[in-house]
Design a protein around this motif. Structure first.
Motif, PDB file in Angstrom:
ATOM      1  N   UNK A 105       0.798  -1.223   0.000  1.00  0.00           N
ATOM      2  CA  UNK A 105       0.000   0.000   0.000  1.00  0.00           C
ATOM      3  C   UNK A 105       0.832   1.276   0.000  1.00  0.00           C
ATOM      4  N   UNK A 122       0.137   5.314   0.678  1.00  0.00           N
ATOM      5  CA  UNK A 122      -0.849   6.310   1.094  1.00  0.00           C
ATOM      6  C   UNK A 122      -1.097   7.316  -0.040  1.00  0.00           C
ATOM      7  N   UNK A 140      -5.266   4.080   1.518  1.00  0.00           N
ATOM      8  CA  UNK A 140      -4.241   3.129   1.060  1.00  0.00           C
ATOM      9  C   UNK A 140      -4.499   2.674  -0.371  1.00  0.00           C
ATOM     10  N   UNK A 141      -3.486   2.777  -1.193  1.00  0.00           N
ATOM     11  CA  UNK A 141      -3.611   2.411  -2.600  1.00  0.00           C
ATOM     12  C   UNK A 141      -2.755   1.171  -2.870  1.00  0.00           C
ATOM     13  N   UNK A 142      -3.384   0.168  -3.423  1.00  0.00           N
ATOM     14  CA  UNK A 142      -2.740  -1.126  -3.686  1.00  0.00           C
ATOM     15  C   UNK A 142      -1.887  -1.012  -4.953  1.00  0.00           C
ATOM     16  N   UNK A 143      -0.721  -0.380  -4.811  1.00  0.00           N
ATOM     17  CA  UNK A 143       0.064   0.000  -5.983  1.00  0.00           C
ATOM     18  C   UNK A 143       1.350  -0.805  -6.167  1.00  0.00           C
ATOM     19  N   UNK A 144       1.795  -1.497  -5.097  1.00  0.00           N
ATOM     20  CA  UNK A 144       3.081  -2.193  -5.176  1.00  0.00           C
ATOM     21  C   UNK A 144       2.890  -3.698  -5.029  1.00  0.00           C
ATOM     22  N   UNK A 145       3.378  -4.436  -6.000  1.00  0.00           N
ATOM     23  CA  UNK A 145       3.317  -5.895  -5.896  1.00  0.00           C
ATOM     24  C   UNK A 145       4.191  -6.340  -4.731  1.00  0.00           C
TER      25      UNK A 145
END
Lengths: 358, 358
Positions: A19, A21, A336-341
């Motif tokens: 995540x 922010x 929270x942004x689900x941006x990173x594997x």
């Protein structure tokens, strides 16, 4: 508008590391309104000042500009030993004709130690706030003592932020507004009414500068323009020139530059983009970080004509990102942004994908 | 994990222009699983090939690298007349020790005409997919006819994507795996099992290359290494060298380079970052876009040793962004992100903030 995504089932939910922010426009507005724009800019200016005072610690380079049909798209990176930041920003002067913003921006702050982003944020508003906070901070060092009157030539998107920033940091209480379009002046007056300013709408730039100790120019045409001519400017004034910020775009007559004491953010960039693109490459300028550190003089007497040739530099955005990260930590201003594997085993990116099938 | 933000009240909800479609890691995995990785990479490779074939139309520059303690953070921009794209990517070799990915990435695609972003996406997975799709696409032009056996030296995060990409585009069905860490090989074998490959786990690089028509090297150490020595490589093979991708990081012995026909993405970048950093600055190389356009020869006979000195170039990310935008348009793989300030009157940014007070 598209549908919102389906959330991940709980047993496949990403870990904390996935995540980033994210501060949306909506949440930036909430934060500004909760703090008040003046407090926001005063606190932000303290971060900018702190970073200017440790200027040599930064990895600096001129912005990376892609000149595209209709405008420019820029990436502005900088880093210190702990954090890396960059801003994406466009400048498309004709955008207002189609109801788009001339400038939109977003930015990212990352940990240097592992390269992971720790903040993604809208920066259209944040840029307006940091630009005004920087102008006001610089005026704290350069404006004549006791300055109360500011002429504002160009009453577009930046105008109200400048007015409030200057009041918060330097005590400006009287505004003399002028814009080539009276509707812009009307808009600025309406927005600033009832906030304790004494406001005068003027019919010309000449009228606006009368009795002003500070002159802020902030017009948007992408061309060489002469918003201020030499006869309009007198001794003891401080000029805060915001609008000239790319090659071929200036606001001040050359003769003003010749007799002003010129202060800049980062000479390598300002000589390309600022008012001083009109001058010889070796025309003397003073770097503001040296003034703030007490290593170079700012205003030395009441008769001086000082000029902040502002173009906006990556370190100011870095300060803004740093300020915002501290401000939103642990609050609901960030989502929270689900941006990173983030696979359990970093080498097993593929397995993470197949396991997500469930 | 932080709380989700409170949504904006309906009468203050942002307009359509405020939203940027965002593809999360979760949705990228859903899309890959829905399409199948092989179909995904085959379709993606068609976009990459189309963009290589119009190579001169792009605004190209070497990536902007910030070398920070522990690694590097890069911005990779490129643009054609309609779209601008950039990728943020870090490379931190020691990240796996703390459970972080060595490489994480995200990217943005924008309209050149107004500078507005039209896509924000995770790119850790997308980079793995585009790297493998590019390797396989290049092998379609360079690998010997009828190649079925690929040696894979280095069985980390990229390994399975390469295997599936090569099968989809070139017909590779037999894999010979080797990694200095047997657990990596075991992981790759487990992930690829039951998918119709014939897989051999090998005890050395020497054993892995036996009988292979294609050799893929994809190791991660940030240093000069010699994964392949001259005696390991014979006539008629194609080497797909992925791992050497920054100054000081190479995988092949110089003698291999001296006798191979070398193919590159963008010489200006590859001479700095690729295997050929070991060679003279004017060592002849062939640009792949010219091969794809039929303007330069690819493999000309069965005896040639061909080498794709892959470092990854911004146009491949641009193709991936373009592919993804087309793929997710109008679907729930993208969620709308309130990232762009969009006042009713573009000059009234401040009024938008105060009106949001409600």
């Amino acid at each position: 508008m598209m549908d919102m995504t389906k959330p991940a089932p709980a047993h496949l939910a990403p870990s904390e590391l996935a995540y980033v922010p994210f501060v949306s426009v909506h949440n930036m507005m909430r934060l500004v309104n909760a703090m008040g724009a003046e407090t926001f800019m005063a606190e932000l200016a303290a971060y900018i000042e702190a970073d200017f005072k440790r200027w040599p610690e930064f990895d600096k380079s001129p912005r990376v500009a892609s000149h595209v049909p209709g405008g420019v798209i820029e990436l502005m990176p900088t880093a210190d030993a702990e954090l890396y930041g960059f801003k994406y920003v466009n400048g498309h002067p004709k955008n207002t004709k189609t109801g788009h913003q001339t400038v939109t921006a977003f930015g990212v702050l990352s940990e240097v130690s592992n390269g992971y982003p720790v903040l993604l944020t809208e920066m259209t508003l944040l840029t307006a706030l940091r630009t005004a906070a920087t102008s006001a901070l610089v005026a704290k060092y350069l404006a004549p003592k006791g300055a109360e009157v500011m002429a504002m030539i160009g009453n577009g998107a930046q105008c109200e932020f400048q007015a409030l920033g200057f009041r918060a940091l330097t005590g400006i209480t009287r505004l003399r507004l002028y814009d080539i379009d009276p509707k812009a002046t009307e808009k600025a007056r309406r927005n600033l009414e009832g906030q304790g300013f004494q406001i005068t709408a003027c019919k010309s730039g000449q009228e606006a500068v009368e009795g002003a100790q500070v002159i802020t120019t902030c017009t948007a045409d992408k061309q060489y323009a002469t918003i201020l001519t030499d006869n309009m400017v007198g001794a003891g004034q401080h000029i805060n020139a915001i609008g000239g910020d790319c090659p071929g775009k200036t606001e001040l007559h050359r003769d003003i530059l010749s007799r002003a004491e010129i202060f800049v953010e980062y000479p390598e960039q300002t000589r390309i983009e600022g008012e001083i693109q009109q001058l010889a490459k070796d025309h003397p300028v003073t770097e503001l970080w040296q003034v703030m550190r007490g290593e170079a003089p700012g205003r030395i007497d009441d008769k001086q004509l000082t000029l902040f040739d502002s173009v906006g530099f990556a370190i100011e955005d870095f300060s803004a990102l740093r300020f915002l990260r501290d401000k939103v930590a642990g609050t609901d201003y960030a989502e929270p942004l689900d941006m990173l594997a983030d696979p359990d085993d970093p080498r097993d990116l593929f397995g993470m994908v197949t396991r997500a099938r469930g």
